[in-house]
Design a protein around this motif. Structure first.
Motif, PDB file in Angstrom:
ATOM      1  N   ALA A   1      51.399  17.590 -57.848  1.00 59.21           N
ATOM      2  CA  ALA A   1      51.473  16.132 -57.917  1.00 59.21           C
ATOM      3  C   ALA A   1      50.452  15.502 -56.974  1.00 59.21           C
ATOM      4  CB  ALA A   1      52.884  15.667 -57.570  1.00 59.21           C
ATOM      5  N   ALA A   2      50.303  16.053 -55.779  1.00 63.81           N
ATOM      6  CA  ALA A   2      49.347  15.524 -54.813  1.00 63.81           C
ATOM      7  C   ALA A   2      47.915  15.724 -55.300  1.00 63.81           C
ATOM      8  CB  ALA A   2      49.542  16.204 -53.460  1.00 63.81           C
ATOM      9  N   LEU A   3      47.631  16.888 -55.892  1.00 67.84           N
ATOM     10  CA  LEU A   3      46.297  17.175 -56.407  1.00 67.84           C
ATOM     11  C   LEU A   3      45.934  16.226 -57.540  1.00 67.84           C
ATOM     12  CD1 LEU A   3      43.786  18.993 -56.437  1.00 67.84           C
ATOM     13  CD2 LEU A   3      45.021  20.530 -57.979  1.00 67.84           C
ATOM     14  N   VAL A   4      46.864  16.018 -58.475  1.00 69.28           N
ATOM     15  CA  VAL A   4      46.625  15.100 -59.582  1.00 69.28           C
ATOM     16  C   VAL A   4      46.378  13.694 -59.053  1.00 69.28           C
ATOM     17  CG1 VAL A   4      47.680  13.973 -61.583  1.00 69.28           C
ATOM     18  CG2 VAL A   4      47.895  16.436 -61.291  1.00 69.28           C
ATOM     19  N   GLY A   5      47.151  13.291 -58.054  1.00 71.54           N
ATOM     20  CA  GLY A   5      46.988  11.957 -57.484  1.00 71.54           C
ATOM     21  C   GLY A   5      45.609  11.737 -56.886  1.00 71.54           C
ATOM     22  N   ARG A   6      45.125  12.711 -56.142  1.00 69.31           N
ATOM     23  CA  ARG A   6      43.789  12.587 -55.533  1.00 69.31           C
ATOM     24  C   ARG A   6      42.708  12.514 -56.598  1.00 69.31           C
ATOM     25  NH1 ARG A   6      45.987  16.547 -52.013  1.00 69.31           N
ATOM     26  NH2 ARG A   6      44.833  18.207 -53.079  1.00 69.31           N
ATOM     27  N   ASN A   7      42.812  13.376 -57.608  1.00 70.34           N
ATOM     28  CA  ASN A   7      41.798  13.381 -58.660  1.00 70.34           C
ATOM     29  C   ASN A   7      41.826  12.094 -59.479  1.00 70.34           C
ATOM     30  OD1 ASN A   7      40.671  15.907 -58.092  1.00 70.34           O
ATOM     31  ND2 ASN A   7      42.198  16.987 -59.302  1.00 70.34           N
TER      32      ASN A   7
ATOM     33  N   LEU B   1      40.185   8.024 -69.426  1.00 75.96           N
ATOM     34  CA  LEU B   1      39.091   8.220 -68.466  1.00 75.96           C
ATOM     35  C   LEU B   1      37.906   8.951 -69.088  1.00 75.96           C
ATOM     36  CD1 LEU B   1      41.131   9.248 -65.294  1.00 75.96           C
ATOM     37  CD2 LEU B   1      39.851   7.120 -65.610  1.00 75.96           C
ATOM     38  N   GLY B   2      38.118   9.567 -70.269  1.00 77.97           N
ATOM     39  CA  GLY B   2      37.040  10.298 -70.927  1.00 77.97           C
ATOM     40  C   GLY B   2      36.735  11.626 -70.268  1.00 77.97           C
ATOM     41  N   VAL B   3      37.775  12.314 -69.785  1.00 76.89           N
ATOM     42  CA  VAL B   3      37.578  13.608 -69.128  1.00 76.89           C
ATOM     43  C   VAL B   3      38.495  14.651 -69.756  1.00 76.89           C
ATOM     44  CG1 VAL B   3      36.934  12.557 -66.925  1.00 76.89           C
ATOM     45  CG2 VAL B   3      39.328  13.146 -67.351  1.00 76.89           C
ATOM     46  N   PRO B   4      38.140  15.939 -69.683  1.00 79.38           N
ATOM     47  CA  PRO B   4      39.053  16.992 -70.131  1.00 79.38           C
ATOM     48  C   PRO B   4      40.343  16.949 -69.338  1.00 79.38           C
ATOM     49  CG  PRO B   4      36.834  17.859 -69.870  1.00 79.38           C
ATOM     50  CD  PRO B   4      36.831  16.483 -69.264  1.00 79.38           C
ATOM     51  N   PHE B   5      41.415  17.388 -69.956  1.00 82.26           N
ATOM     52  CA  PHE B   5      42.748  17.378 -69.350  1.00 82.26           C
ATOM     53  C   PHE B   5      42.752  18.038 -67.976  1.00 82.26           C
ATOM     54  CE2 PHE B   5      46.964  19.400 -68.869  1.00 82.26           C
ATOM     55  CZ  PHE B   5      47.786  18.302 -69.017  1.00 82.26           C
ATOM     56  N   ALA B   6      42.132  19.214 -67.862  1.00 79.41           N
ATOM     57  CA  ALA B   6      42.189  19.985 -66.622  1.00 79.41           C
ATOM     58  C   ALA B   6      41.453  19.309 -65.471  1.00 79.41           C
ATOM     59  CB  ALA B   6      41.622  21.386 -66.839  1.00 79.41           C
ATOM     60  N   THR B   7      40.582  18.328 -65.753  1.00 85.69           N
ATOM     61  CA  THR B   7      39.851  17.643 -64.695  1.00 85.69           C
ATOM     62  C   THR B   7      40.803  16.949 -63.726  1.00 85.69           C
ATOM     63  OG1 THR B   7      37.995  17.272 -66.208  1.00 85.69           O
ATOM     64  CG2 THR B   7      38.035  15.950 -64.205  1.00 85.69           C
ATOM     65  N   LEU B   8      41.935  16.499 -64.235  1.00 88.09           N
ATOM     66  CA  LEU B   8      42.908  15.836 -63.367  1.00 88.09           C
ATOM     67  C   LEU B   8      43.603  16.812 -62.427  1.00 88.09           C
ATOM     68  CD1 LEU B   8      44.523  13.355 -65.915  1.00 88.09           C
ATOM     69  CD2 LEU B   8      43.125  12.769 -63.930  1.00 88.09           C
ATOM     70  N   MET B   9      43.449  18.108 -62.688  1.00 92.17           N
ATOM     71  CA  MET B   9      44.108  19.110 -61.849  1.00 92.17           C
ATOM     72  C   MET B   9      43.115  20.023 -61.156  1.00 92.17           C
ATOM     73  SD  MET B   9      47.317  19.992 -64.377  1.00 92.17           S
ATOM     74  CE  MET B   9      46.286  20.035 -65.849  1.00 92.17           C
TER      75      MET B   9
ATOM     76  N   GLU C   1      33.682  22.297 -64.033  1.00 96.61           N
ATOM     77  CA  GLU C   1      33.675  21.689 -65.361  1.00 96.61           C
ATOM     78  C   GLU C   1      33.774  22.785 -66.414  1.00 96.61           C
ATOM     79  OE1 GLU C   1      33.797  18.603 -65.990  1.00 96.61           O
ATOM     80  OE2 GLU C   1      33.340  17.715 -64.040  1.00 96.61           O
ATOM     81  N   ARG C   2      34.529  22.530 -67.469  1.00 95.10           N
ATOM     82  CA  ARG C   2      34.668  23.524 -68.536  1.00 95.10           C
ATOM     83  C   ARG C   2      34.885  22.817 -69.861  1.00 95.10           C
ATOM     84  NH1 ARG C   2      37.505  27.575 -67.355  1.00 95.10           N
ATOM     85  NH2 ARG C   2      37.558  27.239 -65.118  1.00 95.10           N
ATOM     86  N   LYS C   3      34.446  23.482 -70.923  1.00 90.68           N
ATOM     87  CA  LYS C   3      34.628  22.949 -72.267  1.00 90.68           C
ATOM     88  C   LYS C   3      35.773  23.628 -72.999  1.00 90.68           C
ATOM     89  CE  LYS C   3      29.807  21.548 -72.985  1.00 90.68           C
ATOM     90  NZ  LYS C   3      28.618  21.674 -73.875  1.00 90.68           N
ATOM     91  N   VAL C   4      36.300  24.711 -72.426  1.00 92.81           N
ATOM     92  CA  VAL C   4      37.375  25.469 -73.066  1.00 92.81           C
ATOM     93  C   VAL C   4      38.509  25.660 -72.070  1.00 92.81           C
ATOM     94  CG1 VAL C   4      38.018  27.622 -74.200  1.00 92.81           C
ATOM     95  CG2 VAL C   4      35.741  26.668 -74.572  1.00 92.81           C
ATOM     96  N   GLU C   5      39.744  25.404 -72.535  1.00 93.86           N
ATOM     97  CA  GLU C   5      40.926  25.596 -71.710  1.00 93.86           C
ATOM     98  C   GLU C   5      41.918  26.486 -72.460  1.00 93.86           C
ATOM     99  OE1 GLU C   5      40.523  21.094 -69.838  1.00 93.86           O
ATOM    100  OE2 GLU C   5      42.258  21.609 -71.080  1.00 93.86           O
ATOM    101  N   PHE C   6      42.704  27.257 -71.714  1.00 92.58           N
ATOM    102  CA  PHE C   6      43.620  28.244 -72.300  1.00 92.58           C
ATOM    103  C   PHE C   6      45.017  28.019 -71.722  1.00 92.58           C
ATOM    104  CE2 PHE C   6      44.663  33.074 -72.417  1.00 92.58           C
ATOM    105  CZ  PHE C   6      45.327  32.924 -73.627  1.00 92.58           C
ATOM    106  N   TYR C   7      46.017  27.833 -72.598  1.00 97.84           N
ATOM    107  CA  TYR C   7      47.360  27.502 -72.152  1.00 97.84           C
ATOM    108  C   TYR C   7      48.422  28.385 -72.804  1.00 97.84           C
ATOM    109  CZ  TYR C   7      45.293  23.063 -70.598  1.00 97.84           C
ATOM    110  OH  TYR C   7      44.522  22.111 -69.987  1.00 97.84           O
TER     111      TYR C   7
END
Length: 210
Positions: free
Chosen positions: A25-31, A79-87, A124-130
């Motif tokens: 939560a703190a990391l997401v908040g800072r980003n 924001l126009g960013v990949p999902f993982a950018t917030l983390m 930065e990445r164009k591919v994410e794996f979940y």
């Protein structure tokens, strides 16, 4: 995974994750604050763009509330960013081991849908794996992702119905895979009375610098 109980906003219970660590939560908040200010958005402006209330955005930025998966998708798209950018954390170099018991897991408000990242939150990445988990008979609806975003998934456990935009529903059993354009509303539905497990690869057309 270490659990924490973040402060919740009483008038928006569906927007708060039931199971997210205080560290995440703190990391997401800072980003979020960094990305918002770099783009010159006020909290009011970002609230209008994302459909997420100003109060909730403020709580997220200060690390007092843990957002759900759907809420983070709305903010990332606005924001126009990949999902993982917030983390994103510190840049990872060399070999990275991601232990299950230390995973950063995002959940829906009712706890019946969860997402575990199987890649390091860095750079930065164009591919994410979940790894996605759906509770018995649960349906999870997703908003459109950024234009050109593709989802490629395989069912590891259970039977899943996938609906993407106006396409006909597709039913997948264990071992079946599907690829579809995810810049339209889409959903995942567990057709069994037991937990389903899906592995998802998300591909973005372009990675936008944060």
């Amino acid at each position: 995974m270490v659990h924490a109980t973040p402060a919740l906003i009483e008038d928006a219970p569906d927007e708060v994750a039931a199971d997210t660590s205080g560290e995440l939560a703190a990391l997401v908040g800072r980003n979020l604050r960094r990305l918002r200010t770099r783009r010159g958005h006020s909290l009011e402006r970002l609230a209008k763009l994302s459909g997420v209330s100003r109060a909730m955005l403020s709580q997220i930025e200060t690390g007092k509330s843990a957002p759900t998966i759907n809420l983070l998708w709305k903010v990332a798209t606005a924001l126009g960013v990949p999902f993982a950018t917030l983390m994103n954390g510190q840049e990872a170099r060399g070999t990275t081991v991601m232990l299950r018991d230390k995973a950063k897991i995002l959940t829906s408000s009712d706890g019946r849908f969860s997402s575990r990242a199987l890649f390091p939150f860095s750079g930065e990445r164009k591919v994410e794996f979940y790894e996605l988990r759906l509770g018995p008979n649960h349906r999870e609806d997703a908003d459109p992702h950024a234009p050109g975003t593709l989802e490629n998934l395989v069912v590891a456990q259970g039977t899943i119905e996938i609906i993407a935009g106006r396409d006909a529903p597709q039913v997948l059993g264990e071992g079946d895979a599907i690829a579809f354009e995810a810049d339209v509303p889409h959903s995942y539905r567990n057709l069994r009375a037991s937990e389903a497990v899906i592995y998802l690869v998300m591909t973005y057309v372009e990675t936008i610098s944060g």
